[in-house]
Motif scaffolding. Structure first.
Motif, PDB file in Angstrom:
ATOM      1  N   GLY A  38     -20.232  43.022 -24.893  1.00  0.00           N
ATOM      2  CA  GLY A  38     -21.076  44.449 -24.724  1.00  0.00           C
ATOM      3  C   GLY A  38     -22.131  44.770 -25.783  1.00  0.00           C
ATOM      4  N   LEU A  39     -22.061  44.416 -26.865  1.00  0.00           N
ATOM      5  CA  LEU A  39     -23.200  44.682 -27.701  1.00  0.00           C
ATOM      6  C   LEU A  39     -24.235  43.559 -28.192  1.00  0.00           C
ATOM      7  CD1 LEU A  39     -20.999  46.919 -30.310  1.00  0.00           C
ATOM      8  CD2 LEU A  39     -22.600  47.689 -28.533  1.00  0.00           C
ATOM      9  N   PRO A  40     -25.364  44.175 -27.951  1.00  0.00           N
ATOM     10  CA  PRO A  40     -26.509  42.764 -28.410  1.00  0.00           C
ATOM     11  C   PRO A  40     -26.383  42.524 -29.893  1.00  0.00           C
ATOM     12  CG  PRO A  40     -27.432  45.217 -28.341  1.00  0.00           C
ATOM     13  CD  PRO A  40     -26.091  45.336 -27.962  1.00  0.00           C
ATOM     14  N   PHE A  41     -26.762  41.273 -29.970  1.00  0.00           N
ATOM     15  CA  PHE A  41     -26.966  40.463 -31.463  1.00  0.00           C
ATOM     16  C   PHE A  41     -28.221  39.964 -31.584  1.00  0.00           C
ATOM     17  CE2 PHE A  41     -26.428  36.590 -29.691  1.00  0.00           C
ATOM     18  CZ  PHE A  41     -26.269  35.608 -30.813  1.00  0.00           C
ATOM     19  N   SER A  42     -28.609  39.780 -32.786  1.00  0.00           N
ATOM     20  CA  SER A  42     -29.666  38.922 -33.351  1.00  0.00           C
ATOM     21  C   SER A  42     -29.258  38.003 -34.465  1.00  0.00           C
ATOM     22  CB  SER A  42     -30.927  39.858 -33.729  1.00  0.00           C
ATOM     23  OG  SER A  42     -30.635  40.783 -34.817  1.00  0.00           O
ATOM     24  N   ARG A  97     -28.071  27.349 -27.054  1.00  0.00           N
ATOM     25  CA  ARG A  97     -27.340  28.416 -26.388  1.00  0.00           C
ATOM     26  C   ARG A  97     -27.326  29.672 -27.216  1.00  0.00           C
ATOM     27  NH1 ARG A  97     -22.301  26.974 -27.476  1.00  0.00           N
ATOM     28  NH2 ARG A  97     -21.990  28.629 -28.668  1.00  0.00           N
ATOM     29  N   LYS A  98     -26.930  29.611 -28.552  1.00  0.00           N
ATOM     30  CA  LYS A  98     -26.905  30.974 -29.217  1.00  0.00           C
ATOM     31  C   LYS A  98     -28.224  31.437 -29.376  1.00  0.00           C
ATOM     32  CE  LYS A  98     -24.323  28.701 -32.235  1.00  0.00           C
ATOM     33  NZ  LYS A  98     -23.810  28.331 -33.472  1.00  0.00           N
ATOM     34  N   LEU A  99     -29.479  30.673 -29.344  1.00  0.00           N
ATOM     35  CA  LEU A  99     -30.795  31.180 -29.499  1.00  0.00           C
ATOM     36  C   LEU A  99     -31.013  32.214 -28.306  1.00  0.00           C
ATOM     37  CD1 LEU A  99     -32.690  28.194 -31.201  1.00  0.00           C
ATOM     38  CD2 LEU A  99     -32.201  30.324 -32.133  1.00  0.00           C
ATOM     39  N   ARG A 100     -30.692  31.371 -27.125  1.00  0.00           N
ATOM     40  CA  ARG A 100     -31.091  32.217 -25.685  1.00  0.00           C
ATOM     41  C   ARG A 100     -30.264  33.470 -25.579  1.00  0.00           C
ATOM     42  NH1 ARG A 100     -30.860  26.475 -23.810  1.00  0.00           N
ATOM     43  NH2 ARG A 100     -33.239  25.902 -23.436  1.00  0.00           N
ATOM     44  N   GLN A 101     -28.961  33.549 -26.231  1.00  0.00           N
ATOM     45  CA  GLN A 101     -28.119  34.661 -25.895  1.00  0.00           C
ATOM     46  C   GLN A 101     -28.609  35.811 -27.008  1.00  0.00           C
ATOM     47  OE1 GLN A 101     -25.635  34.738 -23.838  1.00  0.00           O
ATOM     48  NE2 GLN A 101     -25.016  36.851 -24.197  1.00  0.00           N
ATOM     49  N   ALA A 102     -29.372  35.383 -28.066  1.00  0.00           N
ATOM     50  CA  ALA A 102     -29.818  36.410 -29.028  1.00  0.00           C
ATOM     51  C   ALA A 102     -31.018  37.202 -28.480  1.00  0.00           C
ATOM     52  CB  ALA A 102     -29.857  35.976 -30.479  1.00  0.00           C
ATOM     53  N   ARG A 103     -30.895  38.416 -28.806  1.00  0.00           N
ATOM     54  CA  ARG A 103     -32.104  39.302 -28.496  1.00  0.00           C
ATOM     55  C   ARG A 103     -33.183  38.900 -29.052  1.00  0.00           C
ATOM     56  NH1 ARG A 103     -30.958  44.507 -26.137  1.00  0.00           N
ATOM     57  NH2 ARG A 103     -29.426  43.889 -24.671  1.00  0.00           N
ATOM     58  N   PHE A 104     -33.064  38.547 -30.230  1.00  0.00           N
ATOM     59  CA  PHE A 104     -34.377  37.503 -31.047  1.00  0.00           C
ATOM     60  C   PHE A 104     -33.664  36.669 -32.208  1.00  0.00           C
ATOM     61  CE2 PHE A 104     -33.893  41.818 -33.030  1.00  0.00           C
ATOM     62  CZ  PHE A 104     -33.747  41.323 -34.552  1.00  0.00           C
ATOM     63  N   THR A 105     -34.476  35.908 -32.749  1.00  0.00           N
ATOM     64  CA  THR A 105     -34.001  35.318 -33.945  1.00  0.00           C
ATOM     65  C   THR A 105     -35.151  35.291 -34.949  1.00  0.00           C
ATOM     66  OG1 THR A 105     -32.722  33.716 -32.795  1.00  0.00           O
ATOM     67  CG2 THR A 105     -33.321  32.852 -34.916  1.00  0.00           C
ATOM     68  N   VAL A 106     -34.959  35.449 -36.195  1.00  0.00           N
ATOM     69  CA  VAL A 106     -35.869  35.220 -37.153  1.00  0.00           C
ATOM     70  C   VAL A 106     -35.667  34.265 -38.054  1.00  0.00           C
ATOM     71  CG1 VAL A 106     -36.688  37.887 -37.365  1.00  0.00           C
ATOM     72  CG2 VAL A 106     -34.675  37.232 -38.637  1.00  0.00           C
ATOM     73  N   THR A 107     -36.501  33.424 -38.525  1.00  0.00           N
ATOM     74  CA  THR A 107     -36.406  32.446 -39.553  1.00  0.00           C
ATOM     75  C   THR A 107     -37.204  32.528 -40.617  1.00  0.00           C
ATOM     76  OG1 THR A 107     -35.691  30.062 -39.550  1.00  0.00           O
ATOM     77  CG2 THR A 107     -37.611  30.710 -38.148  1.00  0.00           C
ATOM     78  N   CYS A 108     -36.991  31.828 -41.818  1.00  0.00           N
ATOM     79  CA  CYS A 108     -37.794  32.091 -42.926  1.00  0.00           C
ATOM     80  C   CYS A 108     -38.928  31.234 -43.166  1.00  0.00           C
ATOM     81  CB  CYS A 108     -36.958  31.913 -44.223  1.00  0.00           C
ATOM     82  SG  CYS A 108     -35.891  30.693 -44.365  1.00  0.00           S
ATOM     83  N   THR A 109     -39.362  30.278 -42.314  1.00  0.00           N
ATOM     84  CA  THR A 109     -40.487  29.298 -42.506  1.00  0.00           C
ATOM     85  C   THR A 109     -40.978  29.053 -41.052  1.00  0.00           C
ATOM     86  OG1 THR A 109     -39.417  27.122 -42.109  1.00  0.00           O
ATOM     87  CG2 THR A 109     -39.385  28.292 -44.355  1.00  0.00           C
ATOM     88  N   LEU A 133     -37.833  44.995 -35.101  1.00  0.00           N
ATOM     89  CA  LEU A 133     -37.116  44.176 -34.221  1.00  0.00           C
ATOM     90  C   LEU A 133     -35.740  44.966 -33.843  1.00  0.00           C
ATOM     91  CD1 LEU A 133     -38.018  40.752 -35.020  1.00  0.00           C
ATOM     92  CD2 LEU A 133     -38.817  42.017 -33.270  1.00  0.00           C
ATOM     93  N   LEU A 134     -35.263  45.229 -35.021  1.00  0.00           N
ATOM     94  CA  LEU A 134     -33.963  46.090 -34.877  1.00  0.00           C
ATOM     95  C   LEU A 134     -34.016  47.435 -34.079  1.00  0.00           C
ATOM     96  CD1 LEU A 134     -32.609  45.036 -38.479  1.00  0.00           C
ATOM     97  CD2 LEU A 134     -31.666  44.164 -36.189  1.00  0.00           C
ATOM     98  N   GLU A 135     -35.105  48.127 -34.309  1.00  0.00           N
ATOM     99  CA  GLU A 135     -35.187  49.431 -33.866  1.00  0.00           C
ATOM    100  C   GLU A 135     -35.237  49.113 -32.131  1.00  0.00           C
ATOM    101  OE1 GLU A 135     -38.479  51.239 -35.916  1.00  0.00           O
ATOM    102  OE2 GLU A 135     -37.038  52.247 -37.140  1.00  0.00           O
ATOM    103  N   ASN A 136     -36.119  48.057 -31.909  1.00  0.00           N
ATOM    104  CA  ASN A 136     -36.633  47.917 -30.470  1.00  0.00           C
ATOM    105  C   ASN A 136     -35.654  46.884 -29.906  1.00  0.00           C
ATOM    106  OD1 ASN A 136     -38.770  49.988 -30.497  1.00  0.00           O
ATOM    107  ND2 ASN A 136     -39.762  48.501 -31.800  1.00  0.00           N
ATOM    108  N   SER A 137     -34.547  46.610 -30.097  1.00  0.00           N
ATOM    109  CA  SER A 137     -33.649  45.360 -29.722  1.00  0.00           C
ATOM    110  C   SER A 137     -33.138  45.488 -28.379  1.00  0.00           C
ATOM    111  CB  SER A 137     -32.532  45.349 -30.493  1.00  0.00           C
ATOM    112  OG  SER A 137     -31.482  46.340 -30.213  1.00  0.00           O
ATOM    113  N   ASP A 138     -33.500  46.605 -27.662  1.00  0.00           N
ATOM    114  CA  ASP A 138     -33.233  46.812 -26.193  1.00  0.00           C
ATOM    115  C   ASP A 138     -34.506  46.463 -25.337  1.00  0.00           C
ATOM    116  OD1 ASP A 138     -30.758  47.525 -26.499  1.00  0.00           O
ATOM    117  OD2 ASP A 138     -31.154  49.661 -26.560  1.00  0.00           O
ATOM    118  N   GLU A 139     -35.903  46.157 -26.199  1.00  0.00           N
ATOM    119  CA  GLU A 139     -36.893  46.005 -25.340  1.00  0.00           C
ATOM    120  C   GLU A 139     -37.408  44.520 -25.766  1.00  0.00           C
ATOM    121  OE1 GLU A 139     -39.875  48.679 -26.894  1.00  0.00           O
ATOM    122  OE2 GLU A 139     -38.659  50.404 -26.477  1.00  0.00           O
ATOM    123  N   CYS A 140     -38.071  43.999 -25.202  1.00  0.00           N
ATOM    124  CA  CYS A 140     -38.926  42.496 -25.259  1.00  0.00           C
ATOM    125  C   CYS A 140     -39.721  42.531 -26.472  1.00  0.00           C
ATOM    126  CB  CYS A 140     -39.482  42.022 -24.213  1.00  0.00           C
ATOM    127  SG  CYS A 140     -39.947  40.430 -24.323  1.00  0.00           S
TER     128      CYS A 140
END
Length: 427
Positions: A147-151, A169-181, A399-406
């Motif tokens: 019930g709680l979104p994650f990134s 699967r995890k990438l699609r389930q997450a609201r967003f993913t950030v990566t360092c390169t 991104l964290l503040e707007n995690s409910d939006e696209c």
């Protein structure tokens, strides 16, 4: 002390181990988000294993909670948490349980995810951000099903040693993913083209890693390397380069700062090459002592490679630290490193596993003060331009503040140096 102006709902941050000496990038992210006013609650899968930790840990304001493992002593906590979740939404609960049982180790992850979900709810936390796309994201995915979104923040080993299907699967389930390169971002996009992916470079504390701390280079020159003693770091290549330099009559000292499973093998290579006393494994050091090594070094070497298991660096934070201190660096054409180190501009690049080329580059830099100055100044400018911690973390906070939006689409690779585009497979 930095002014702290928290606002908004707190964000949950799930990591493997906290604090951890080798994960300065997570510590810098926490401190940076707090400077920007973000309230955090840190959750960790395990307590610290290092006997020492960076003094900057004391500046973290966020509370820290450790996820218990299911056991007789903790059975009441788990039972209470899961009973509440089931009563609130039985179909959702059973769907999450079914998803967990479909994978190895899923039941334990599910039990811990339930405990964590309940703690997040009780603390008024509406979003969970996980560091590493391995076990923390496994638990984060189940939290989202409860019930709680994650990134996700994805880094290096967690990307390249993951099962591709699990990764997608995890990438699609997450609201967003950030990566360092950018290299990582393109790799992840190949697994899940429809996932929301952003490149967010790690940052560095410019006050802490400052050229004003630099000393007159030592005589003989100090060649410095810092990192976990793992195959992917390529420190055996540096030891062989040191042997070549010694045999050519070049005077130097070399220190390799770090700890890890390759210690005994590297120590044996040093002994076999007759380099005892000239090449030193300095072990585990706190940050102030590492900064002192940067300050006195002549050349910094990061001889990274792709390991036999596919593991590789992203952009090692130690490169950012050395370059922020205007230390001339040598590294390799691996993964995201050419996004930071541009050959002959902000440092020197050689092929991985090429000790002769590495020895040649070390000798060239050590013997040319003007080149070291030019590359060192350009290195600090490059870090300041693209790797300012607060500026990069504003993206994550947004991104964290707007995690409910696209979120907006991630930046492309058009600005990548040619070498970086080649390594990333971008044309």
């Amino acid at each position: 002390m930095d002014e702290f102006r928290p606002d908004g709902r707190p964000i949950g941050l799930l990591v493997k181990i906290y604090p951890k000496l080798s994960e300065t990038f997570i510590l810098e992210e926490i401190l940076g988000l707090e400077r920007l006013g973000q309230r955090l609650h840190i959750f960790a899968l395990a307590p610290p294993t290092d006997a020492i930790h960076h003094d900057a840990v004391a500046r973290v304001r966020a509370p820290v909670s450790y996820l218990p493992m299911p056991a007789l002593a903790t059975a009441g906590q788990f039972l209470c948490a899961h009973a509440r979740l089931f009563a609130a939404a039985p179909l959702r609960y059973l769907g999450a349980l079914r998803a967990a049982l479909a994978r190895d180790g899923g039941l334990i992850d599910f039990l811990r995810a339930g405990w964590l979900t309940r703690r997040l709810q009780q603390a008024g936390i509406g979003h969970l951000h996980t560091h590493f796309i391995s076990r923390p994201a496994d638990i984060g995915e189940l939290v989202s099903k409860l019930g709680l979104p994650f990134s996700i923040s994805a880094h290096a080993k967690d990307i390249y040693l993951s099962d591709p299907a699990d990764l997608a699967r995890k990438l699609r389930q997450a609201r967003f993913t950030v990566t360092c390169t950018e290299y990582n971002r393109h790799t992840l996009a190949r697994h899940a083209p429809d996932a929301v992916l952003h490149r967010m470079y790690h940052g560095v504390d410019f006050e802490r890693f400052s050229p004003r701390l630099r000393e007159v280079p030592s005589d003989p020159p100090l060649i410095l390397a810092v990192g976990r003693l793992r195959e992917k770091k390529g420190f055996d290549t540096l030891i062989e380069a040191a042997r070549i330099l010694r045999d050519d009559g070049f005077a130097f000292r070399c220190e390799i700062v770090g700890y890890g499973e390759e210690h005994a093998r590297l120590d044996g290579l040093i002994a076999a090459a007759g380099l005892r006393g000239q090449v030193v494994l300095a072990g585990k050091l706190p940050r102030d002592e590492v900064i002192a090594r940067y300050a006195g070094a002549t050349v910094f070497v990061q001889p990274s490679r792709i390991g036999q298991d596919g593991d590789r660096d992203g952009i090692p934070n130690v490169l950012l630290e050395a370059m922020a201190m205007q230390l001339a660096v040598i590294s390799t054409i691996v993964s995201g490193i050419p996004e930071l180190v541009r050959d002959e501009e902000t440092g020197l690049l050689v092929d991985p596993d090429h000790p002769t080329a590495l020895a040649r580059a070390i000798r060239r830099l050590a013997g040319d003060p003007a080149l070291r100055t030019r590359l060192g100044e350009a290195a600090r400018a490059a870090v300041a331009e693209g790797f300012d911690n607060d500026r990069n973390l504003r993206l994550l906070r947004q991104l964290l503040e707007n995690s409910d939006e696209c979120p907006v689409s991630a930046p492309g690779s058009a600005s990548l140096p040619a070498a970086a585009r080649r390594v990333a497979g971008v044309r």
